[in-house]
Design a protein around this motif. Structure first.
Motif, mmCIF file in Angstrom:
data_model
loop_
_atom_site.group_PDB
_atom_site.id
_atom_site.type_symbol
_atom_site.label_atom_id
_atom_site.label_comp_id
_atom_site.label_asym_id
_atom_site.label_seq_id
_atom_site.Cartn_x
_atom_site.Cartn_y
_atom_site.Cartn_z
ATOM 1 N N PRO A 169 -1.266 -14.611 -12.404
ATOM 2 C CA PRO A 169 -2.296 -15.670 -12.450
ATOM 3 C C PRO A 169 -2.825 -16.064 -11.079
ATOM 4 N N ASP A 170 -2.101 -15.718 -10.003
ATOM 5 C CA ASP A 170 -2.574 -16.145 -8.675
ATOM 6 C C ASP A 170 -3.641 -15.200 -8.110
ATOM 7 N N LEU A 171 -3.863 -14.059 -8.761
ATOM 8 C CA LEU A 171 -4.843 -13.104 -8.228
ATOM 9 C C LEU A 171 -6.170 -13.224 -8.958
ATOM 10 N N ASN A 172 -7.249 -12.883 -8.255
ATOM 11 C CA ASN A 172 -8.554 -12.930 -8.912
ATOM 12 C C ASN A 172 -8.738 -11.703 -9.807
ATOM 13 N N TYR A 173 -9.875 -11.639 -10.506
ATOM 14 C CA TYR A 173 -10.059 -10.611 -11.538
ATOM 15 C C TYR A 173 -9.824 -9.199 -10.987
ATOM 16 N N CYS A 174 -10.525 -8.865 -9.891
ATOM 17 C CA CYS A 174 -10.416 -7.497 -9.373
ATOM 18 C C CYS A 174 -9.062 -7.264 -8.703
ATOM 19 N N GLY A 175 -8.588 -8.281 -7.962
ATOM 20 C CA GLY A 175 -7.286 -8.150 -7.290
ATOM 21 C C GLY A 175 -6.175 -7.952 -8.312
ATOM 22 N N ASN A 176 -6.248 -8.665 -9.402
ATOM 23 C CA ASN A 176 -5.256 -8.571 -10.463
ATOM 24 C C ASN A 176 -5.236 -7.160 -11.060
ATOM 25 N N PHE A 177 -6.437 -6.628 -11.302
ATOM 26 C CA PHE A 177 -6.524 -5.276 -11.857
ATOM 27 C C PHE A 177 -5.896 -4.266 -10.878
ATOM 28 N N LEU A 178 -6.263 -4.362 -9.605
ATOM 29 C CA LEU A 178 -5.739 -3.404 -8.618
ATOM 30 C C LEU A 178 -4.220 -3.509 -8.530
ATOM 31 N N ASN A 179 -3.720 -4.748 -8.591
ATOM 32 C CA ASN A 179 -2.274 -4.935 -8.509
ATOM 33 C C ASN A 179 -1.566 -4.335 -9.722
ATOM 34 N N MET A 180 -2.152 -4.515 -10.916
ATOM 35 C CA MET A 180 -1.543 -3.932 -12.128
ATOM 36 C C MET A 180 -1.566 -2.398 -12.058
ATOM 37 N N MET A 181 -2.570 -1.852 -11.393
ATOM 38 C CA MET A 181 -2.689 -0.393 -11.271
ATOM 39 C C MET A 181 -1.680 0.175 -10.267
ATOM 40 N N PHE A 182 -1.545 -0.498 -9.130
ATOM 41 C CA PHE A 182 -0.901 0.174 -7.993
ATOM 42 C C PHE A 182 0.402 -0.449 -7.508
ATOM 43 N N LYS A 227 4.243 -1.204 -7.320
ATOM 44 C CA LYS A 227 5.445 -0.492 -7.805
ATOM 45 C C LYS A 227 6.663 -1.306 -7.380
ATOM 46 N N PRO A 228 7.775 -1.195 -8.146
ATOM 47 C CA PRO A 228 8.940 -2.025 -7.824
ATOM 48 C C PRO A 228 9.391 -1.889 -6.368
ATOM 49 N N VAL A 229 9.444 -0.679 -5.861
ATOM 50 C CA VAL A 229 9.966 -0.531 -4.498
ATOM 51 C C VAL A 229 8.860 -0.628 -3.454
ATOM 52 N N TYR A 230 7.627 -0.339 -3.881
ATOM 53 C CA TYR A 230 6.500 -0.343 -2.933
ATOM 54 C C TYR A 230 5.455 -1.353 -3.379
ATOM 55 N N PRO A 231 5.623 -2.605 -2.999
ATOM 56 C CA PRO A 231 4.651 -3.615 -3.439
ATOM 57 C C PRO A 231 3.248 -3.272 -2.932
ATOM 58 N N TYR A 232 2.258 -3.558 -3.760
ATOM 59 C CA TYR A 232 0.867 -3.213 -3.421
ATOM 60 C C TYR A 232 0.259 -4.329 -2.579
ATOM 61 N N ASP A 233 -0.421 -3.931 -1.527
ATOM 62 C CA ASP A 233 -1.095 -4.893 -0.662
ATOM 63 C C ASP A 233 -2.536 -5.037 -1.159
#
Ligand code: CMC
Length: 430
Positions: A191-204, A206-212
């Motif tokens: 919920p803290d990410l905006n629409y596009c940021g949220n989508f990119l985060n859900m895509m990329f 990973k548990p060991v490699y958090p997405y920036d």
């Protein structure tokens, strides 16, 4: 829409008929032929609907000769520069830019609806490996009507909530399908990410490699989605309207539009462009070979990402995307050989008489794939990205049609060219 005081006069077999002239707010002129068959016995024939208006609409205006595109009166250049995709989605669906309260409410609902019913997540397990992402998207969107059947009695009941739900959930569906295709754990919406940021985060993520979540990547994606958000009566939008005209619910009408978009002549062209550029690259940058193939009428090959039914001078979206592409690659310090090939191919084609005479120049799909590659989106998800962008336009067009009391079921006619009446012969006598 106005009925003009003048009529057009049609003369057939020595008899004349008056055809009302309809004019739009930007001066479009149309002949109203709705009573033609009844009055004259003639229908019109226009394969591919090159010159047929299927509706009146107040959503998107485009002038293909001047390269103008406006959503609800706002220039695409200004919206792409200054807006968030979700503001544009709101504009298309509701007809005005949201004020602060409307925008906050819309954002709240998008956050609230971002999750997918857990039972639906099991669907992903039953597609074969390498299943086509557009097919998955269309199935999942169609299935939403079973999980969220709030419009089963009246298609317009709760339409604003349903539209918001769909805009939110489609990005979760798209990202989950990608994660499932990799066999990776799903990343739930934040919920803290905006629409596009949220989508990119859900895509990329990973548990060991958090997405920036980088702001320049979010901004490029935001722009791409805005540029794709509506394009009046194109193939997929007309499909959504045609299916919707039979009284079909929003989710299933949109699912049909997703299937239409999939085609390589339509939204699927963004994948086809990358495949073509890779082919040219693998062939030692043999541009002449591919330009000659594209011009050869006996060869089905076409330059993907070139040409447009409506734009005859330039595609304003293509220009904005080209600049966005240069900016993003510079900011991310990425050098993509396909970008150089695209630029060279464009230059050769734009100086070639074949392409000049036919007004063929890069369309929205020519450079968008290079941006998607830079973001990390796999090629087979490019058309899914187009669908995410086009969704608000489909919804707005569907809603406009449902709200218009003049709407009739879509039902074109045909000129029959088959056998005339034949006498039936039983099987043992044939
Ligand atoms: N490469 C080579 N020749 C072409 C191309 C091309 N990309 N596009 C059109 N032509 C030729 C075509 O062969 C025809 O030549 P002629 O007059 O000698 O028969 C002439 O240009 C007119 O083309 P058309 O096919 O009659 O035009 P259309 O309006 O029916 O089709 C189009 C429009 C976009 C389907 C077509 O230009 C095309 O196939 N382009 C490649 C696919 C593509 O990039 N599609 C994405 C369109 S933009 C995103 C979207 O809205 O979906």
């Amino acid at each position: 829409m106005n009925k003009c005081s003048k009529n057009a006069v049609l003369s057939i077999d020595g008899k004349t008929y008056d055809l009302p002239i309809i004019t739009g707010t930007e001066g479009d002129k149309a002949l109203d032929i709705s009573k033609l068959l009844q009055e004259t016995g003639y229908m019109t024939l226009d394969t591919g609907y090159k010159n047929t208006g299927s509706c009146t609409s107040s959503i998107t205006y485009l002038d293909g000769n001047k390269g103008i595109l406006r959503y609800r009166g706002y220039a695409i250049e200004e919206l792409a520069e200054k807006c968030l995709f979700i503001e544009v989605a709101y504009l298309l669906i509701h007809g005005h830019l949201p004020n602060k309260t409307e925008f906050d409410d819309f954002k709240y609902l998008l956050r609230r609806f971002a999750l997918l019913h857990e039972d639906m997540i099991h669907f992903f397990d039953h597609f074969p490996p390498n299943a086509q992402p557009m097919s998955i998207l269309s199935v999942m969107v169609n299935s939403l009507c079973n999980y969220y059947p709030e419009m089963s009695d009246d298609p317009l009941e709760n339409i604003n909530m349903t539209a918001t739900r769909l805009i939110s959930k489609i990005r979760t569906i798209a990202a989950f399908s990608y994660k499932k295709s990799l066999g990776h754990p799903l990343v739930y919406p934040r919920p803290d990410l905006n629409y596009c940021g949220n989508f990119l985060n859900m895509m990329f993520d990973k548990p060991v490699y958090p997405y920036d979540v980088r702001p320049e990547v979010v901004s490029a994606l935001n722009k791409l989605l805005i540029l794709h958000a509506d394009h009046e009566q194109n193939c997929s939008t007309s499909t959504v309207r045609l299916v919707g005209s039979a009284g079909v619910n929003l989710y299933s009408s949109i699912s049909a539009g997703i299937n239409a978009l999939w085609g390589p002549l339509h939204g699927g062209a963004n994948e086809a462009v990358i495949e073509m550029l890779e082919m040219i690259h693998a062939d030692g940058n043999n541009f002449k070979k591919y330009i000659d193939k594209a011009k050869d009428k006996s060869d089905p090959f076409k330059l993907s990402g070139f040409g447009h039914r409506v734009y005859k001078t330039f595609d304003p979206r293509g220009q904005i995307i080209q600049e966005a592409c240069d900016d993003l690659l510079t900011m991310l310090n990425i050098s993509d050989p396909l970008l150089d090939i695209a630029r060279q191919l464009e230059e050769i084609a734009l100086n070639d008489d074949y392409f000049i005479e036919r007004n063929l120049f890069p369309n929205v799909d020519f450079y968008s794939g290079i941006i998607y590659r830079a973001i990390g989106i796999p090629t087979n998800m490019f058309t899914v990205m187009f669908a995410l962008g086009r969704l608000p336009g489909w919804i707005a067009q569907w809603k406009e049609q449902q709200e218009d009391p003049r709407t009739k079921i879509g039902r074109p006619r045909q000129v029959f060219t088959g056998e005339v009446s034949r006498k039936f012969v039983p099987l043992d006598e044939r």
